[in-house]
Design a protein around this motif. Structure first.
Motif, PDB file in Angstrom:
ATOM      1  N   PRO A 713     -18.076  -6.649  -3.565  1.00 48.42           N
ATOM      2  CA  PRO A 713     -16.660  -7.027  -3.611  1.00 48.42           C
ATOM      3  C   PRO A 713     -15.855  -6.245  -2.565  1.00 48.42           C
ATOM      4  O   PRO A 713     -15.960  -5.023  -2.491  1.00 48.42           O
ATOM      5  N   ARG A 714     -15.103  -6.958  -1.760  1.00 50.98           N
ATOM      6  CA  ARG A 714     -14.196  -6.340  -0.786  1.00 50.98           C
ATOM      7  C   ARG A 714     -12.771  -6.421  -1.335  1.00 50.98           C
ATOM      8  O   ARG A 714     -12.506  -7.183  -2.264  1.00 50.98           O
ATOM      9  N   ALA A 715     -11.869  -5.699  -0.691  1.00 50.65           N
ATOM     10  CA  ALA A 715     -10.472  -5.675  -1.144  1.00 50.65           C
ATOM     11  C   ALA A 715      -9.891  -7.086  -1.197  1.00 50.65           C
ATOM     12  O   ALA A 715      -9.120  -7.427  -2.098  1.00 50.65           O
ATOM     13  N   GLY A 716     -10.278  -7.915  -0.221  1.00 46.97           N
ATOM     14  CA  GLY A 716      -9.729  -9.265  -0.141  1.00 46.97           C
ATOM     15  C   GLY A 716     -10.256 -10.218  -1.203  1.00 46.97           C
ATOM     16  O   GLY A 716      -9.742 -11.324  -1.358  1.00 46.97           O
ATOM     17  N   LEU A 718     -10.310  -9.450  -4.354  1.00 46.49           N
ATOM     18  CA  LEU A 718      -9.769  -9.049  -5.656  1.00 46.49           C
ATOM     19  C   LEU A 718      -8.245  -9.064  -5.641  1.00 46.49           C
ATOM     20  O   LEU A 718      -7.628  -8.834  -4.606  1.00 46.49           O
TER      21      LEU A 718
ATOM     22  N   ARG B 127      -5.231  -5.866   2.222  1.00 43.52           N
ATOM     23  CA  ARG B 127      -6.521  -6.315   1.663  1.00 43.52           C
ATOM     24  C   ARG B 127      -7.385  -6.979   2.736  1.00 43.52           C
ATOM     25  O   ARG B 127      -8.590  -6.729   2.813  1.00 43.52           O
ATOM     26  N   ASP B 128      -6.782  -7.812   3.571  1.00 47.22           N
ATOM     27  CA  ASP B 128      -7.555  -8.462   4.635  1.00 47.22           C
ATOM     28  C   ASP B 128      -8.104  -7.434   5.622  1.00 47.22           C
ATOM     29  O   ASP B 128      -9.257  -7.498   6.042  1.00 47.22           O
ATOM     30  N   LEU B 130      -8.860  -4.410   5.136  1.00 50.29           N
ATOM     31  CA  LEU B 130      -9.870  -3.494   4.579  1.00 50.29           C
ATOM     32  C   LEU B 130     -11.251  -4.150   4.491  1.00 50.29           C
ATOM     33  O   LEU B 130     -12.169  -3.602   3.875  1.00 50.29           O
ATOM     34  N   GLU B 131     -11.398  -5.280   5.122  1.00 48.43           N
ATOM     35  CA  GLU B 131     -12.657  -6.039   5.062  1.00 48.43           C
ATOM     36  C   GLU B 131     -13.858  -5.181   5.464  1.00 48.43           C
ATOM     37  O   GLU B 131     -14.952  -5.341   4.940  1.00 48.43           O
ATOM     38  N   ASN B 133     -14.317  -1.949   4.997  1.00 49.99           N
ATOM     39  CA  ASN B 133     -14.474  -0.707   4.229  1.00 49.99           C
ATOM     40  C   ASN B 133     -14.789  -1.048   2.781  1.00 49.99           C
ATOM     41  O   ASN B 133     -13.995  -1.706   2.111  1.00 49.99           O
ATOM     42  N   ARG B 136     -16.833   1.374  -4.120  1.00 52.48           N
ATOM     43  CA  ARG B 136     -17.453   0.879  -5.348  1.00 52.48           C
ATOM     44  C   ARG B 136     -16.742   1.419  -6.588  1.00 52.48           C
ATOM     45  O   ARG B 136     -17.023   0.965  -7.690  1.00 52.48           O
ATOM     46  N   TYR B 140     -10.253  -1.066  -5.420  1.00 51.39           N
ATOM     47  CA  TYR B 140      -9.293  -1.157  -4.304  1.00 51.39           C
ATOM     48  C   TYR B 140      -7.824  -1.109  -4.737  1.00 51.39           C
ATOM     49  O   TYR B 140      -6.940  -0.910  -3.904  1.00 51.39           O
ATOM     50  N   VAL B 144      -4.995   0.172  -2.096  1.00 53.69           N
ATOM     51  CA  VAL B 144      -3.955  -0.700  -1.540  1.00 53.69           C
ATOM     52  C   VAL B 144      -2.574  -0.086  -1.794  1.00 53.69           C
ATOM     53  O   VAL B 144      -1.735  -0.017  -0.881  1.00 53.69           O
TER      54      VAL B 144
END
Lengths: 784, 166
Positions: A713-716, A718, B127-128, B130-131, B133, B136, B140, B144
């Motif tokens: 899962p990436r920030a985008g 979620l 968010r975009d 940070l693709e 990085n 776990r 996020y 953010v």
């Protein structure tokens, strides 16, 4: 509550070093003379090892030694074991196959280690590992648990006929079958819980150092429980006796269960250090982590949920096949049994429950506890079947749940657990309100106009943390006790060191544990240090997993604080010439209640150590220890609601809102608790939407062995999460704490899947709900 | 072998390295700057992000020899003495880290992101961006929040300075 006490949102003490790059992880450790290890790993899923030729590798630049399993065995290093004995329903013990840290004559999964190279540099070790010539005779492989049980399937271990490890049951089969036979409605489902790779961001690592002068070993390792590592390596793997082995788990970059277990690499690094005469460090690369870290989940289940004519649940019948991989990892046997089937009652009154569980060997990486461990599997199963039943019965999902909620406590389930406290209605109502559940139909209509399919789904989970008490888990087969230890040392100037057997690898213990002490004695948090992760400093501990550090670890600290407080009050009473019953501790002072007579905390501490003026017969010093063994599990519970929008043209799912309402009992630091929930939800959403571990069924190759292939899962992917908590304090521990580390990962997958299946009008969908699968399911639904 | 020299965190350094040495290994092993981490082998996770000549770079994707002659800033060089950089302070304040392993890369990526968006940031952009990085632990959410807060704070400070100068 003070500014730093229980309940305060204190920023974390440990962050200073992490945000400035001064954290100290195993790969950051350097020991004089240290060399590097690389493992030679099987490229085959299943093969006989015919010959290992190390000559070419030994001649490579920088190579110090190449060691194989034969030498390891000759030195008496033991096989890896599973530490929880499960008996099949016919009374026979589980069938544990031999697992040598370096395979001797057979490899059973891609990544199984067969040899280790020690060289001057990491690059030289890896170059030489490629030059080790291993002759294999390939065998047929099987990666799927259901296929592995079929006759004619490739056999992994001579100890386990048909690859069956155990065939176990819990609950009343007859009563369950009878209730299903006379039910007004039965909802039946086939449920798959997808295999996951834990993927802590710090790869596993080990540094083994044999000190010839002292005949003593030190192991720096990425462990969630260094004392358990020392115990197991001493008692079972014959690496060194406990008094000759120090295990240090410094800063550890995430665990999620995968760093509980003692893996072949740390055993081999310690042994290889003595063998080669140099300290040996190994650090996994990411593909090695994918191949060899213990995986999670991988269940296939048939489930039936029965109702009477008034929609009361009457019975639950579960038949599960669980894949344990090629070898039994340390706690693997307990996950699909006592951590899974004992939670199958969920939040509901279900008079009859029966679960049958078969665990199976396959040519895949070992499977063990991963964030939630058994409880996510139970919750996914139950909350998918309850939601499906609501749809079949034409009842609102919330109403069907409400009707069947357990409302009186304690509540004895038919599957061992006795729930002590809870208010499931409170979480459900809070979540529905936060999600504006009533406004959903309007939002659905609006989305429809924009060509999107909007759906909403919920999940009401219960879980069990702080597995206990030790005598009870012992009777169920556990090889260890599940207490925790603590020692509180008050120094001569009043500063305090707390030594704990818990281990922080992201949970923030240095802050929350210090808050507890600060709250108790009114001393500043800066004067309290938390010491953990080193077997030479902390005498014993069971470590951190199963959301146990609050409920069990902090309770041990409370017990030690009680003893410190009692002695401190005696000293203060003596100094103030008062009765010890009149002494209170406030704002860093010991006072005589109702007077202005007081002695500062540091002065009392100094008096304890100068020992010039102590009560007659009192020992000098102020240091107390305690072991705490809980009397019951704790039972966090809550309600999660997920709202999604699906694009029917592409199958893409967007989570438009995610609401979590949890009951964790009392909370020490709400900021840290919220962070735990956020992270857990992300892992649960990852399981539901993105993450799937795939082995090629014929070759047994791991197809998802890097971040190019396994979707993290990436920030985008979620949204921001809406989280809140309610509180029914846990009655079984002194702080009323339940535990919050795993709830997010437990409660969220069914909420997501219930939402997507609601959006697309097709319940036939498995995790991860990739765009491809969702698109196909949308098409299938519109055909009907 | 390659001779490399560069300025790292304001200090001139040099060394002789194998040609295949990655910048991250030069930083970690030769210079002992272990704040920059390695979390994967495929340039996906971003734990190794540093600044090379003012730009965020994955130091696992660059040879040390390529960085020769450059000015490199790592997580160890971000704070101003005892004062945390506003992004470091925001990560602490907003609980934008748990285990801390991805944190150095996150912070270095975030400072670069904020610098590239002087107009300010919104949640979607963060968010975009940070693709590259992966974290776990935190989901996020607070990362953010931390980046948005730092961006705002740094924007204010900039405006304050500009006003003073005027």
């Amino acid at each position: 509550m003070g500014m730093e006490g229980i309940g305060a949102r204190v920023a974390r003490k440990e962050d200073k070093r992490f945000v400035t790059g001064l954290g100290r992880y195993v790969d950051d450790m350097v020991v004089p003379g240290m060399k590097h290890a690389a493992f030679v790993r099987s490229p085959h899923a299943h093969a006989d090892v015919k010959k290992i030729d190390v000559k070419a590798a030994m001649a490579m630049p920088g190579v110090i030694g190449v060691l194989t399993g034969k030498e390891l065995k000759a030195d008496g290093i033991g096989n890896l074991i599973c530490g929880w004995m499960i008996h099949s329903k016919d009374g026979t013990p589980m069938k544990m196959g031999a697992w040598s840290p370096l395979a001797v004559d057979r490899v059973r999964y891609v990544g199984d280690a067969v040899a280790v190279v020690v060289a001057e540099t990491r690059a030289q070790a890896r170059d030489a590992a490629e030059a080790v010539e291993v002759t294999y005779k390939e065998r047929k492989a099987v990666t799927d648990a259901v296929a592995a049980l079929k006759s004619g399937a490739p056999q992994l271990h001579p100890e386990a006929d048909n690859n069956l490890i155990y065939d176990w049951e819990i609950g009343e089969a007859k009563a369950t079958d009878a209730a299903i036979a006379k039910a007004a409605h039965v909802t039946k489902m086939h449920i798959v819980n997808n295999r996951l790779v834990p993927n802590a961001m710090e790869p596993r690592a080990a540094l083994g150092h044999y000190d010839k002068a002292e005949d003593h070993y030190t192991c720096w390792t990425t462990s969630q429980n260094p004392h358990v590592a020392r115990l197991v390596m001493s008692a079972f793997y014959n690496v060194a006796p406990e008094n000759k082995l120090r295990v240090i788990a410094p800063d550890v970059g995430g665990g999620f269960g995968s760093k509980i277990y003692i893996y072949p690499e740390e055993i081999v690094c310690l042994w290889a250090s003595k063998k080669t005469g140099v300290p040996v460090k190994w650090v996994a690369d990411r593909t090695e982590s994918f191949l060899t870290d213990a995986h999670g989940r991988d269940h296939v289940t048939e489930v039936q949920l029965a109702f009477d004519k008034d929609n009361n649940m009457t019975a639950l019948k579960v038949d599960t096949i669980a894949n344990l991989g090629a070898y039994m990892s340390l706690f693997s046997s307990s996950v699909p049994t006592y951590l899974y089937a004992t939670l199958l009652s969920g939040q509901y009154r279900i008079p009859a429950i029966h679960a049958n569980v078969r665990t199976v060997y396959t040519n895949t990486a070992p499977v063990d506890a991963y964030r939630g461990a058994g409880r996510p599997e139970a919750t996914y199963l139950l909350e998918r079947v309850v939601e499906t039943a609501a749809r079949e019965l034409g009842v609102a999902p919330a109403e069907l749940r409400r009707k069947n909620f357990i409302r009186e406590f304690p509540y004895q389930t038919p599957v061992i657990m006795c729930y002590d406290a809870g208010d499931y209605e409170a979480s459900l109502s809070a979540a529905m309100k936060a999600a504006d559940y009533d406004g959903f139909s309007k939002r659905r209509d609006k989305a429809k106009k924009a060509g999107k399919l909007r759906g909403i789904g919920m999940s009401c989970y219960i879980e069990a943390c702080g597995i206990a008490p030790s005598a009870a888990v012992g009777s169920l087969g556990a090889g260890v006790g599940l207490w925790e230890s603590a020692e509180v040392r008050v120094n001569g100037v009043g500063t305090i060191e707390v030594l704990t057997g818990s281990h922080s690898h992201g949970q923030g213990h240095e802050t929350t544990f210090a808050q507890l002490v600060s709250d108790r004695f009114g001393v500043p948090m800066d004067s309290v240090s938390i010491v953990h992760g080193d077997t030479d400093k902390v005498q014993m501990g069971m470590g951190t997993y199963g959301s146990r550090s609050g409920a069990v670890g902090m309770s041990a600290i409370v017990k030690a604080l009680d003893k410190v407080e009692a002695k401190a009050k005696k000293i203060a009473a003596h100094l103030l010439e008062a009765d010890e019953g009149d002494i209170t501790i406030e704002n860093g002072e010991l006072k005589v209640a109702g007077t202005d007579k007081a002695v500062p905390w540091f002065q009392m501490a100094l008096a304890a150590y100068t020992a010039h003026n102590l009560p007659a017969g009192m020992e000098p010093g102020l240091k107390e220890g305690a072991f705490y063994d809980p009397s019951n599990f704790t039972f966090p519970a809550g309600c999660y609601i997920c709202e999604v929008e699906v694009d029917p043209e592409t199958g893409t799912t967007e989570i438009v809102q995610f609401v979590a309402a949890d009951d964790f009992g009392n909370i020490i630091n709400p900021m840290i608790v919220e962070g735990q929930v956020h992270g857990g939800i992300a892992q649960g959403v990852g399981q539901a939407l993105l993450e799937g571990c795939h082995y090629d069924p014929s070759s047994g190759q791991l197809l998802t062995a890097s971040y190019m292939d396994y979707t993290m899962p990436r920030a985008g992917d979620l949204p921001s999460f809406k989280v809140s908590t309610s509180n029914t304090p846990c009655p079984s521990n002194p702080l009323g704490i339940k535990g919050c580390g795993e709830a997010g990962a437990i409660g969220s997958p069914p909420a997501v899947m219930n939402a997507i299946t609601d959006a697309i009008g097709n319940n036939d969908l498995t995790m991860p709900a990739s765009p491809q699968k969702v698109w196909a399911a949308v098409k299938a639904a519109t055909k009907h | 072998m390659s001779e490399v020299s560069m300025v790292v965190n304001g200090r001139k350094v040099s060394g002789s390295v194998e040609d295949r040495t990655l910048l991250v290994h030069f930083l970690r092993e030769t210079l002992g700057l272990t704040g920059t981490h390695v979390g994967c082998d495929t340039s996906q996770c971003g734990a190794c992000v540093v600044h090379v000549d003012g730009k965020a770079v994955k130091s696992c994707t660059m040879l040390a020899a390529q960085a020769s002659g450059s000015e490199v800033v790592t997580i160890e060089g971000l704070a101003d003495g005892a004062d945390l950089h506003p992004v470091q302070a925001a990560f602490k304040q907003h609980h934008g880290l748990q285990c801390g392993f991805c944190t150095p890369g996150m912070i270095m990526a975030a400072t670069d992101m904020i610098a590239r968006h002087p107009e300010g940031l919104d949640e979607k952009t963060v968010r975009d961006e940070l693709e590259g990085n992966i974290c776990r632990c935190t989901g996020y959410h607070n990362i953010v929040q931390a980046i948005l807060a730092a961006s705002k704070e740094m924007g204010k400070a900039k405006k304050g300075k500009a006003k003073k100068a005027a």
